[in-house]
Design a protein around this motif. Structure first.
Motif, mmCIF file in Angstrom:
data_model
loop_
_atom_site.group_PDB
_atom_site.id
_atom_site.type_symbol
_atom_site.label_atom_id
_atom_site.label_comp_id
_atom_site.label_asym_id
_atom_site.label_seq_id
_atom_site.Cartn_x
_atom_site.Cartn_y
_atom_site.Cartn_z
ATOM 1 N N VAL A 127 42.309 43.714 37.369
ATOM 2 C CA VAL A 127 41.688 42.697 38.216
ATOM 3 C C VAL A 127 40.923 43.329 39.373
ATOM 4 O O VAL A 127 39.835 42.855 39.738
ATOM 5 N N TYR A 128 41.448 44.397 39.956
ATOM 6 C CA TYR A 128 40.751 44.979 41.112
ATOM 7 C C TYR A 128 39.369 45.502 40.734
ATOM 8 O O TYR A 128 38.453 45.498 41.565
ATOM 9 N N GLY A 133 36.274 46.791 42.753
ATOM 10 C CA GLY A 133 36.687 48.188 42.724
ATOM 11 C C GLY A 133 36.325 48.960 43.977
ATOM 12 O O GLY A 133 35.816 50.085 43.914
ATOM 13 N N MET A 134 36.614 48.374 45.139
ATOM 14 C CA MET A 134 36.228 49.002 46.401
ATOM 15 C C MET A 134 36.906 50.356 46.613
ATOM 16 O O MET A 134 36.306 51.296 47.137
ATOM 17 N N ARG A 135 38.153 50.466 46.201
ATOM 18 C CA ARG A 135 38.873 51.734 46.357
ATOM 19 C C ARG A 135 39.968 51.802 45.301
ATOM 20 O O ARG A 135 40.307 50.808 44.656
ATOM 21 N N GLU A 136 40.551 52.982 45.149
ATOM 22 C CA GLU A 136 41.532 53.202 44.089
ATOM 23 C C GLU A 136 42.976 53.139 44.570
ATOM 24 O O GLU A 136 43.899 53.161 43.749
ATOM 25 N N SER A 137 43.187 53.068 45.869
ATOM 26 C CA SER A 137 44.551 52.975 46.396
ATOM 27 C C SER A 137 44.483 52.445 47.819
ATOM 28 O O SER A 137 43.401 52.391 48.427
ATOM 29 N N ALA A 138 45.632 52.055 48.355
ATOM 30 C CA ALA A 138 45.690 51.541 49.721
ATOM 31 C C ALA A 138 46.936 52.095 50.417
ATOM 32 O O ALA A 138 47.992 52.238 49.787
ATOM 33 N N SER A 309 50.784 42.017 43.451
ATOM 34 C CA SER A 309 49.514 41.332 43.181
ATOM 35 C C SER A 309 48.504 41.545 44.311
ATOM 36 O O SER A 309 47.294 41.634 44.061
ATOM 37 N N THR A 310 48.995 41.671 45.537
ATOM 38 C CA THR A 310 48.109 41.896 46.682
ATOM 39 C C THR A 310 47.298 43.181 46.526
ATOM 40 O O THR A 310 46.149 43.262 46.982
ATOM 41 N N ILE A 311 47.866 44.178 45.864
ATOM 42 C CA ILE A 311 47.157 45.447 45.699
ATOM 43 C C ILE A 311 45.836 45.252 44.969
ATOM 44 O O ILE A 311 44.870 46.005 45.187
ATOM 45 N N GLN A 312 45.732 44.227 44.118
ATOM 46 C CA GLN A 312 44.478 43.979 43.400
ATOM 47 C C GLN A 312 43.362 43.580 44.363
ATOM 48 O O GLN A 312 42.224 44.033 44.236
ATOM 49 N N VAL A 313 43.678 42.732 45.333
ATOM 50 C CA VAL A 313 42.692 42.324 46.331
ATOM 51 C C VAL A 313 42.421 43.472 47.300
ATOM 52 O O VAL A 313 41.274 43.738 47.671
ATOM 53 N N ALA A 314 43.489 44.150 47.723
ATOM 54 C CA ALA A 314 43.350 45.236 48.692
ATOM 55 C C ALA A 314 42.436 46.344 48.162
ATOM 56 O O ALA A 314 41.683 46.951 48.920
ATOM 57 N N PHE A 345 48.867 52.464 44.272
ATOM 58 C CA PHE A 345 47.796 52.381 43.295
ATOM 59 C C PHE A 345 47.983 51.140 42.440
ATOM 60 O O PHE A 345 49.099 50.863 41.987
ATOM 61 N N PRO A 346 46.922 50.383 42.187
ATOM 62 C CA PRO A 346 47.056 49.224 41.302
ATOM 63 C C PRO A 346 47.304 49.680 39.870
ATOM 64 O O PRO A 346 46.858 50.766 39.469
ATOM 65 N N PRO A 347 48.014 48.879 39.081
ATOM 66 C CA PRO A 347 48.203 49.237 37.670
ATOM 67 C C PRO A 347 46.853 49.405 36.969
ATOM 68 O O PRO A 347 45.890 48.692 37.269
ATOM 69 N N ASP A 348 46.784 50.344 36.041
ATOM 70 C CA ASP A 348 45.510 50.591 35.357
ATOM 71 C C ASP A 348 45.372 49.787 34.073
ATOM 72 O O ASP A 348 44.405 49.952 33.331
ATOM 73 N N LYS A 349 46.319 48.908 33.799
ATOM 74 C CA LYS A 349 46.245 48.065 32.609
ATOM 75 C C LYS A 349 45.334 46.862 32.874
ATOM 76 O O LYS A 349 45.135 46.459 34.021
ATOM 77 N N PRO A 350 44.789 46.269 31.821
ATOM 78 C CA PRO A 350 43.956 45.062 32.008
ATOM 79 C C PRO A 350 44.742 43.924 32.653
ATOM 80 O O PRO A 350 45.950 43.796 32.462
ATOM 81 N N GLY A 351 44.035 43.098 33.413
ATOM 82 C CA GLY A 351 44.671 41.985 34.106
ATOM 83 C C GLY A 351 45.408 42.459 35.338
ATOM 84 O O GLY A 351 44.986 43.393 36.017
ATOM 85 N N LEU A 352 46.507 41.801 35.656
ATOM 86 C CA LEU A 352 47.333 42.215 36.792
ATOM 87 C C LEU A 352 48.152 43.457 36.468
ATOM 88 O O LEU A 352 48.645 44.127 37.375
ATOM 89 N N GLY A 353 48.340 43.735 35.188
ATOM 90 C CA GLY A 353 49.102 44.916 34.787
ATOM 91 C C GLY A 353 50.586 44.792 35.026
ATOM 92 O O GLY A 353 51.286 45.804 35.123
#
Length: 367
Positions: A127-128, A133-138, A309-314, A345-353
């Motif tokens: 989703v991110y 795709g602003m960044r790869e981690s927060a 889930s917040t990590i996707q927006v972040a 790091f957001p999950p790298d799977k499709p969707g929310l992961g």
């Protein structure tokens, strides 16, 4: 693609550490040991399934389940799940006369997250990445170790554990009946951790204006990063007065329910840091709008809770800003979030992961 089924489950999950804040405690005033997690599972004729969730500590869990099952499910059947913006508006307008925040928003968030999960799976992207795709981690700060019932020594041990993982800092709760107790606790934590460690505080709407002003001045002296929810969340004018009187940033937003409520704070200069909760504002669709509003207004964003889930927006639309490390629902998911050197790091799977195993649902299901 069409929605063929909307199913809701309700889980009662044990918290990894009991919580107690200035506004949240158990029936007899002690710590709370469980969190309720309503799930929305949306199936489609393409074979894709999306799962979303909400959360509540002190009540409303079965009501959220009823809203999803009785009100939202009939409105979603036969719809295209990729039309998340249109469906968000459809659901919001349908129930706005009975709930523009709280129970209805939590139900809407569960549905919205499930729809974004489907959208990501359909695109074959996390989703991110869909969001930008602003960044790869927060960066994250530790927030599950400063509860009111904990001794100063217990808090310091918990904070050292977070800092040893490279987290940017820690947050502790305020809200004792005598605010001098809180000032003493912050003073002792500051002394133990050192002047260079990032420490934030959260009063959870505990105080009136004079008390918050006094505490805020003491927190400034102690070099605290922000003063969160010092006053009742509906009192925008008092927050504006406090923000004007203090140098310490006022952080606010976890109990606000829409971009319109955030707009009121922005227009009044009543909050320096905005903290939308992805479930309390109705999901990703609304949270992205709030983030963009904050960016236009020059307000830093530091999202509240639900890190999975917040990590996707972040990472999708925020160029900077931390998220809150609070593993309240982590036990529901098949895999832990990836945390390296204090960054998530957001999950790298499709969707929310995110996958919630069936045995977890069976074990914690509320009938």
């Amino acid at each position: 693609m069409k929605i063929t089924e909307v199913k809701c489950e309700l889980l009662k999950m044990p918290l990894p550490r009991p919580m107690q804040s200035g506004s949240s405690s158990g029936v007899k005033g002690g710590p709370v040991g469980h969190i309720y997690m309503p799930l929305a599972v949306i199936r489609t004729d393409s074979g894709l399934t999306g799962t979303g969730y909400g959360w509540t500590l002190l009540g409303g869990a079965t009501a959220i389940r009823c809203v999803i099952q009785d009100d939202f499910a009939p409105l979603l059947l036969g719809e295209d799940p990729l039309d998340n913006e249109r469906l968000w508006t459809k659901l919001n307008k349908r129930l706005q006369s009975v709930g523009r925040a709280g129970v209805v928003n939590q139900a809407q968030a569960a549905v919205d997250l499930a729809l974004w999960d489907i959208k990501g799976k359909a695109a074959g992207l996390p989703v991110y990445k869909l969001l930008g795709g602003m960044r790869e981690s927060a960066p994250v700060y530790g927030s599950d170790g400063g509860w009111l019932y904990m001794s100063v020594e217990e808090m310091i041990d918990a904070f050292h554990e977070y800092l040893s993982q490279g987290m940017m800092g820690v947050k502790m709760k305020l809200g004792h009946e005598d605010p001098r107790v809180d000032i003493d606790r912050v003073t002792r934590v500051r002394k133990a951790l050192g002047d260079q460690v990032w420490i934030a505080t959260d009063a959870n709407q505990k105080w009136d204006y004079p008390t918050a002003l006094m505490v805020g001045r003491e927190l400034e002296r102690l070099g605290v990063a922000w003063f969160e929810e010092p006053l009742w969340c509906d009192d925008v004018p008092a927050h504006a007065r406090l923000a004007d009187a203090l140098d310490i940033p006022i952080a606010m937003g976890e109990t606000l329910g829409s971009r319109y409520e955030f707009d009121a704070y922005i227009r009044a200069d009543a909050a320096d840091i905005l903290q939308p909760d992805i479930c309390r504002v109705g999901g990703i669709t609304e949270m992205v709008k709030i983030v963009h509003m904050g960016q236009v207004a020059g307000r830093p964003i530091a999202p509240h809770h639900m890190m999975e889930s917040t990590i996707q927006v972040a990472c999708g639309v925020m160029a900077s800003g931390p998220i809150e490390y609070m593993p309240w629902v982590s036990g529901a998911f098949a895999e832990p979030m990836r945390l390296e050197n204090g960054r998530m790091f957001p999950p790298d799977k499709p969707g929310l992961g995110l996958e919630i195993p069936e045995d977890v649902v069976r074990k914690f299901r509320v009938e």
